[in-house]
Design a protein around this motif. Sequence first.
Motif, mmCIF file in Angstrom:
data_model
loop_
_atom_site.group_PDB
_atom_site.id
_atom_site.type_symbol
_atom_site.label_atom_id
_atom_site.label_comp_id
_atom_site.label_asym_id
_atom_site.label_seq_id
_atom_site.Cartn_x
_atom_site.Cartn_y
_atom_site.Cartn_z
ATOM 1 N N ASP A 22 41.748 32.444 35.918
ATOM 2 C CA ASP A 22 41.069 32.925 37.118
ATOM 3 C C ASP A 22 41.978 33.789 37.982
ATOM 4 O O ASP A 22 43.108 33.409 38.302
ATOM 5 C CB ASP A 22 40.543 31.747 37.932
ATOM 6 C CG ASP A 22 39.618 32.176 39.051
ATOM 7 O OD1 ASP A 22 38.970 33.243 38.929
ATOM 8 O OD2 ASP A 22 39.528 31.453 40.061
ATOM 9 N N TRP B 210 34.907 32.427 36.559
ATOM 10 C CA TRP B 210 36.200 32.986 36.939
ATOM 11 C C TRP B 210 36.138 34.497 36.839
ATOM 12 O O TRP B 210 35.232 35.061 36.237
ATOM 13 C CB TRP B 210 37.331 32.401 36.100
ATOM 14 C CG TRP B 210 37.411 32.876 34.674
ATOM 15 C CD1 TRP B 210 38.256 33.834 34.174
ATOM 16 C CD2 TRP B 210 36.655 32.413 33.559
ATOM 17 N NE1 TRP B 210 38.059 33.992 32.827
ATOM 18 C CE2 TRP B 210 37.084 33.127 32.418
ATOM 19 C CE3 TRP B 210 35.642 31.465 33.398
ATOM 20 C CZ2 TRP B 210 36.538 32.931 31.152
ATOM 21 C CZ3 TRP B 210 35.095 31.274 32.134
ATOM 22 C CH2 TRP B 210 35.546 31.993 31.031
ATOM 23 N N GLU C 149 40.593 27.838 34.888
ATOM 24 C CA GLU C 149 41.413 28.059 36.077
ATOM 25 C C GLU C 149 42.697 28.809 35.741
ATOM 26 O O GLU C 149 43.198 29.580 36.558
ATOM 27 C CB GLU C 149 41.723 26.733 36.776
ATOM 28 C CG GLU C 149 40.529 26.178 37.524
ATOM 29 C CD GLU C 149 40.747 24.768 38.071
ATOM 30 O OE1 GLU C 149 41.793 24.142 37.757
ATOM 31 O OE2 GLU C 149 39.870 24.292 38.803
ATOM 32 N N SER D 21 38.615 37.878 35.875
ATOM 33 C CA SER D 21 39.864 38.295 35.225
ATOM 34 C C SER D 21 39.807 39.769 34.900
ATOM 35 O O SER D 21 38.730 40.333 34.700
ATOM 36 C CB SER D 21 40.093 37.532 33.911
ATOM 37 O OG SER D 21 40.350 36.184 34.128
#
Length: 157
Positions: free
Chosen positions: A70, A15, A67, A17
């Motif tokens: 993300d 992911w 998730e 961020s």
Amino acid sequence: MYRIEVVGALKGLTWSSGHYVPDNEKCKNFHGHDYSIDVIIDSDGVKSSGMAIDFTIVKQAIKPVIEDMDHKFMIPEDDIRQNENPGFIDIYVRGKYRGTMSRSDIFAFPYSADTAEFIAKYCYDKIFAKLLGLMENFRLKVTIHEGPGNMATYSEN
């Protein structure tokens, strides 16, 4: 002892961020990383299937955790102030206003800083809770990769 390992970068458990680390001169500014997660499970035994736990189940326990972060900006909960517009939040770092963001763009991080160490602890707690009802006598280790070559690990043993 049996060991199950899931290497996130090889299994699509990645992911992106944004974050900041106020007590670090270089990292105090808003910036972002590509992350991946590795999970190691040590088990005292296997089930009648011959598996300690199915890899698919482990990945299903990991995916919702990452998730949630993300393509979000991770903001420690203590730094979040409600803006007069309910769709936005104000960010205050050490009591100083740093900006306003859409509520939908942030992930309220439940620790005082969103370092790789605390992200590993956060993921550990969430994944451990999901596996607890599925396994007995296991130990968990979670490693967060913050870009290539930088990692932090959390385990309770």
